[in-house]
Design an enzyme around this catalytic site. Structure first.
Site, PDB file in Angstrom:
ATOM      1  N   ARG A   1     -41.705  -1.119 -21.466  1.00  0.00           N
ATOM      2  CA  ARG A   1     -41.283  -2.167 -20.808  1.00  0.00           C
ATOM      3  C   ARG A   1     -41.438  -3.563 -21.783  1.00  0.00           C
ATOM      4  O   ARG A   1     -42.590  -3.655 -22.036  1.00  0.00           O
ATOM      5  CB  ARG A   1     -41.453  -2.370 -19.385  1.00  0.00           C
TER       6      ARG A   1
ATOM      7  N   SER B   1     -34.833   1.977 -10.150  1.00  0.00           N
ATOM      8  CA  SER B   1     -35.898   1.300  -9.332  1.00  0.00           C
ATOM      9  C   SER B   1     -35.219   0.978  -7.754  1.00  0.00           C
ATOM     10  O   SER B   1     -33.928   0.794  -7.842  1.00  0.00           O
ATOM     11  CB  SER B   1     -36.342   0.160  -9.852  1.00  0.00           C
TER      12      SER B   1
ATOM     13  N   LYS C   1     -45.905  -7.945 -10.685  1.00  0.00           N
ATOM     14  CA  LYS C   1     -44.564  -8.474 -10.646  1.00  0.00           C
ATOM     15  C   LYS C   1     -44.568  -9.109  -9.081  1.00  0.00           C
ATOM     16  O   LYS C   1     -44.845  -8.779  -8.316  1.00  0.00           O
ATOM     17  CB  LYS C   1     -43.584  -7.300 -10.187  1.00  0.00           C
TER      18      LYS C   1
END
Length: 212
Positions: free
Chosen positions: A41, A110, A139
């Protein structure tokens, strides 16, 4: 991917937590400790740097038989021949990604709700990252935590593999597996650890002993 994928200990990278170590160095140690799947990521680097890093990771992971999943970027996944792609709800639609990717590529989606998870399964997703299971500092734009009961509800509704992510570490990883997840995705619990190999080994031992 023709062989079954082991999602049990799924590492998601984050260079912001790497403490000046390279992602390749952390991944090598984490896989040596038991990580079974790696998602690269990157949110801030250039496309060229993303590709260079992905290619280096894939070359090493291929030797270990560990799949490399690219977060968001179908172009990067294609450029390096990654095992697959992980997409969020606002990324390219799964049907469009499937048209572009080679046959057999993995597509993870997701999902923060059962409705999103059911749609991803219906549209042909290979696995679903359900999040956040617990509150997480990595997050901040996420839905309220699902908790273990939320994982159980997802498991009853979804047939394809589920990978829990969000606030998961040594103290609660086994519980997520017991609730029905096929794997736990971790970020800071390994990337930020002083010894990623030791951290991965402890997580692997915990989920094998108590969660499966």
């Amino acid at each position: 991917m023709n062989r079954p994928v082991d999602y049990s200990l799924y590492l998601v990278t984050d260079r912001g937590l790497a403490k000046e170590r390279s992602i390749l160095e952390i991944v090598k140690k984490a896989v040596s400790g038991g990580v079974t799947c790696v998602q690269l990521r990157e949110k801030a680097c250039s496309t060229r740097e993303f590709i260079d890093q992905a290619r280096a990771l894939k070359a090493w992971l291929d030797q270990k038989g560990v799949p490399l999943i690219i977060n968001d970027r179908v172009d990067v996944a294609l450029a390096v021949g990654a095992s697959g792609i992980h997409l969020g709800q606002s990324d390219m639609h799964i049907r469009d990604a499937r048209c572009l990717l080679p046959e057999g590529s993995l597509i993870g989606i997701s999902a923060e709700s059962q409705e999103d998870a059911l749609a991803a399964e219906r549209d042909g997703g290979d696995y679903i990252g359900i999040s956040p299971v617990f509150a997480t500092p990595t997050k901040t734009d996420t839905a309220p935590p699902l908790g273990l009961e939320g994982v159980r509800r997802m498991r009853k509704a979804i047939r394809i593999p589920l990978v829990g992510i969000g606030g998961i570490g040594l103290s609660n990883g086994a519980g997520v597996m017991t609730a029905g997840a096929d794997g736990i995705a971790v970020v800071s619990a390994i990337v930020a650890a002083d010894d990623p190999k030791k951290a991965a080994r402890a997580l692997k031992k915990a989920i094998e002993k108590n969660g499966t």
